[in-house]
Enzyme design. Structure first.
Site, PDB file in Angstrom:
ATOM      1  CE1 TYR A 273      43.777 -24.078  -7.204  1.00 43.45           C
ATOM      2  CE2 TYR A 273      42.587 -26.121  -6.771  1.00 43.45           C
ATOM      3  CZ  TYR A 273      42.629 -24.840  -7.307  1.00 43.45           C
ATOM      4  OH  TYR A 273      41.522 -24.337  -7.941  1.00 43.45           O
TER       5      TYR A 273
ATOM      6  CG  HIS B 184      32.576 -19.307  -7.349  1.00 42.15           C
ATOM      7  ND1 HIS B 184      33.719 -18.812  -6.781  1.00 42.15           N
ATOM      8  CD2 HIS B 184      32.963 -19.887  -8.520  1.00 42.15           C
ATOM      9  CE1 HIS B 184      34.760 -19.091  -7.549  1.00 42.15           C
ATOM     10  NE2 HIS B 184      34.323 -19.743  -8.610  1.00 42.15           N
TER      11      HIS B 184
ATOM     12  CE1 TYR C  13       5.908 -53.311 -37.572  1.00 43.89           C
ATOM     13  CE2 TYR C  13       7.458 -51.483 -37.749  1.00 43.89           C
ATOM     14  CZ  TYR C  13       6.955 -52.683 -38.230  1.00 43.89           C
ATOM     15  OH  TYR C  13       7.487 -53.252 -39.346  1.00 43.89           O
TER      16      TYR C  13
ATOM     17  NE  ARG D  74       3.532 -56.721 -35.253  1.00 45.56           N
ATOM     18  CZ  ARG D  74       3.968 -56.566 -36.501  1.00 45.56           C
ATOM     19  NH1 ARG D  74       5.059 -57.210 -36.904  1.00 45.56           N
ATOM     20  NH2 ARG D  74       3.338 -55.799 -37.360  1.00 45.56           N
TER      21      ARG D  74
ATOM     22  CG  PHE E 244      36.413 -30.587 -10.678  1.00 46.82           C
ATOM     23  CD1 PHE E 244      36.302 -30.283 -12.016  1.00 46.82           C
ATOM     24  CD2 PHE E 244      37.669 -30.489 -10.086  1.00 46.82           C
ATOM     25  CE1 PHE E 244      37.390 -29.879 -12.762  1.00 46.82           C
ATOM     26  CE2 PHE E 244      38.777 -30.081 -10.822  1.00 46.82           C
ATOM     27  CZ  PHE E 244      38.634 -29.777 -12.172  1.00 46.82           C
TER      28      PHE E 244
ATOM     29  CD  GLU F 101      37.206 -23.574 -13.733  1.00 44.11           C
ATOM     30  OE1 GLU F 101      36.115 -23.106 -14.115  1.00 44.11           O
ATOM     31  OE2 GLU F 101      37.635 -23.449 -12.578  1.00 44.11           O
TER      32      GLU F 101
END
Length: 608
Positions: A159, A189, A390, A393, A439, A508
């Protein structure tokens, strides 16, 4: 021959400067224009003849009578601008020129694929080092490539080596089309959108991909590695849009754009050329476009390096702002005449979270003590106040968990920086390739969502302390409009990684959305820096109202640091420049470096 690259109407030409007194800038432009018209077949009557030449870097206008060799360096980049053409040479694409000025580094950092840190990566992004591979890494790369060459030579099926990708994983590709296959996967891509990554972030992306390939599990050749290293060392950086990855099969789109420039396609940036045609930039630096070998296309784009490189920057900036948040909070405690009892070591020893204990110790080292006494603290020692709000503190408890969050995220990101994340992976020991899912960007995506949520609390606490500082009933300081920035960070803290979508025809079918997680984590960190910058301004302004009383020596030094760039407010004025100046002190970590020696002194005196 002394040659330069000349851009004419978007076309790049290599033109010799010539010799002798007649080899002027004017003659260089005329020669470039002649070559351009000849290549385009422009009719004589349509040819433009009036022009000027400008240096691409900075847009400097070149005098037509100057000798070209005297004012232009070998492989310089210039643009020919026709008379009446009002287009700005400093186009929006050249925003990168406004980044940190580039100075070619002298030192080298060795990459082995196993030991890169987040701090290393940020330093490389800033252009502080050139790179080289360790001899061990070179051996691993060559052995990995031998596996791929053997697969092709023996006509085995693997592959990504001699098959299609994704949905076409079962399609066998003829040997004569394997190189074209790799080039096609890069071009197909290259589908990112938006503004390009900054110069620094593109450097980080490139060097991180090199570091991953140096592990030897990707099957690339040493020729390809050498080409990428030379491009990095020359700071030849591809145009990489910041948007486009979903963090599924890694960061396919940004890594494809990164590789596209190395192939000589698209745009590329260098300190000498600014943005220009990628092939021209490479040739101008004596580099050749990358030539793909089987398996290399998919090896160069399969991985989580976009998420991880942005994540490394977010981690380093978060570390810097978190420790400076403690210093700024200490200033506010003093300005509001708070008590230091809540920071007593005994309190934190019985709830010993690491971050909480570190923050409490920092506060003790900065506030009133036998080591660094405070006149302000002494002035209200006999008051009846038992405890504070707060946001004063609980600084150790809230800031502490932020520190622990950052430490956890840094550990995961550091692992990712040195992990083989492409597919298939090559194992030279057994001579095989194995398909898997390294990946997938879920690890960095999840922890960067966590980072945004964690570090936001620094801004949340700071905003409430600012409100106390600027309340007119207490300090008569002007009101700061900070709520909008904090609220925006709250929205950005919604996790990206809880979302998913299906890509590549459902092959995917689960993605990490890690690219957005990384980008918004960086935005949250920046917002935190800005809010703390405002608190720094407000706290130092409040100290002015307590004069002539002084705070501790380390906090007085912080006050002096701020006053070196921002004067006190005695009347209304535009505040944005002051906020920007204070923000710069934080991003440059000057607040931290100012007090660190005093913190060290405090610890040493306690130990004696």
């Amino acid at each position: 021959m002394h040659c330069v690259s000349v851009c004419v109407q978007g076309e790049w030409l290599r033109v010799p400067c010539g010799d002798g007194p007649s080899a002027t800038i004017q003659s260089l432009g005329t020669d470039a224009l002649r070559r351009y018209n000849g290549a385009k077949g422009t009719e004589a009557g349509d040819r433009k003849t009036e022009f000027s030449l400008r240096r691409c870097r900075g847009g400097e206008l070149l005098h037509p009578e100057d000798r070209a060799k005297d004012v232009l360096e070998e492989n310089d980049f210039v643009q020919l601008v026709f008379a009446g053409d009002n287009s700005d040479i400093s186009s929006p694409l050249e925003w990168a020129d406004r980044q940190t000025p580039y100075k070619e580094p002298k030192e080298f950092m060795s990459l082995d694929g196993n030991s890169l840190t987040t701090a290393d990566l940020v330093s490389l992004g800033k252009g502080l080092y050139k790179i080289k591979l360790t001899p061990e890494a070179e051996q691993k790369v060559m052995k990995g490539r031998e596996v791929i060459d053997a697969i092709i030579r023996e006509n085995k099926v693997a592959y990504g080596v001699n098959t299609g990708f994704g949905k076409f994983a079962r399609t066998l590709i003829p040997k004569e089309q394997l190189v074209q296959l790799q080039e096609n996967v890069i071009r197909s891509h290259s589908a990112g959108v938006g503004a390009p990554l900054s110069v620094e972030r593109t450097r980080m992306l490139l060097v991180l991909r090199i570091n991953i390939l140096a592990k030897g599990h990707s099957g690339v050749s040493m020729e390809t590695m050498d080409a990428m290293i030379k491009a990095f060392n020359a700071s030849c950086l591809s145009w990489v849009p910041e948007k486009g990855t979903v963090g599924a099969s890694g960061d396919l789109a940004p890594l494809a754009h990164l590789t596209l420039g190395l192939m000589g396609d698209g745009r590329m940036w260098s300190p000498q050329s600014s943005w220009a045609d990628a092939k021209a930039v490479l040739e101008g630096h004596g580099l050749k476009p990358l030539k793909m070998k089987p398996k290399e296309g998919i090896a160069l784009i399969n991985g989580t390096q976009m998420i991880s490189s942005l994540g490394a920057e977010a981690v380093e900036r978060a570390l810097a702002v978190a420790r400076q948040a403690d210093i700024i909070a200490a200033l506010t405690v003093e300005a509001l005449k708070g008590t230091t009892k809540a920071f007593h070591s005994a309190i934190h020893a019985v709830r010993p979270h690491p971050g909480q204990m570190v923050v409490a110790e920092r506060l003790r080292s900065l506030l009133d003590s036998v080591v660094f006494p405070s006149e302000i603290s002494e002035s209200h020692r006999s008051c009846n106040r038992v405890q504070d709000s707060y946001t004063l503190r609980c600084i150790p408890q809230v800031h502490g968990v932020v520190n622990d969050t950052i430490a956890f995220v840094q550990k995961v990101i550091s692992t990712e920086l040195n992990s083989a994340t492409d597919n298939p992976l090559v194992f030279a020991e057994t001579g095989e390739t194995i398909s898997g899912g390294n990946f997938h960007g879920e690890y960095p995506a999840k922890v960067l969502d966590y980072l945004a949520i964690g570090v936001h609390e620094l801004a949340s606490m700071s905003e409430r302390r600012i409100e106390r500082l600027v309340n007119p009933a207490l300090s008569e300081l002007p009101a700061f409009l900070v709520k909008e920035g904090v609220s925006e960070s709250k929205a950005l803290c919604h996790p990206s990684s809880v979302d998913s979508l299906s890509t590549s025809a459902a092959t995917e079918d689960h993605v990490s959305m890690g690219g957005w997680a990384a980008r918004k984590a960086l935005r949250v960190v920046e917002h935190v820096e800005q809010v703390l910058a405002i608190e720094l301004l407000a706290a130092c302004q409040a100290l002015e109202f307590l004069r002539p009383l002084k705070t501790t020596i380390p906090l007085e030094k912080v006050h002096e640091l701020l006053r070196s760039v921002v004067s006190p407010w005695d009347r209304d004025r535009i505040m944005s420049p002051d906020i920007e100046a204070a923000h710069a002190l934080i991003t440059q970590q000057k607040v931290w470096w100012t007090v660190q020696p005093y913190m060290d002194e405090y610890r040493k005196k306690l130990q004696t």
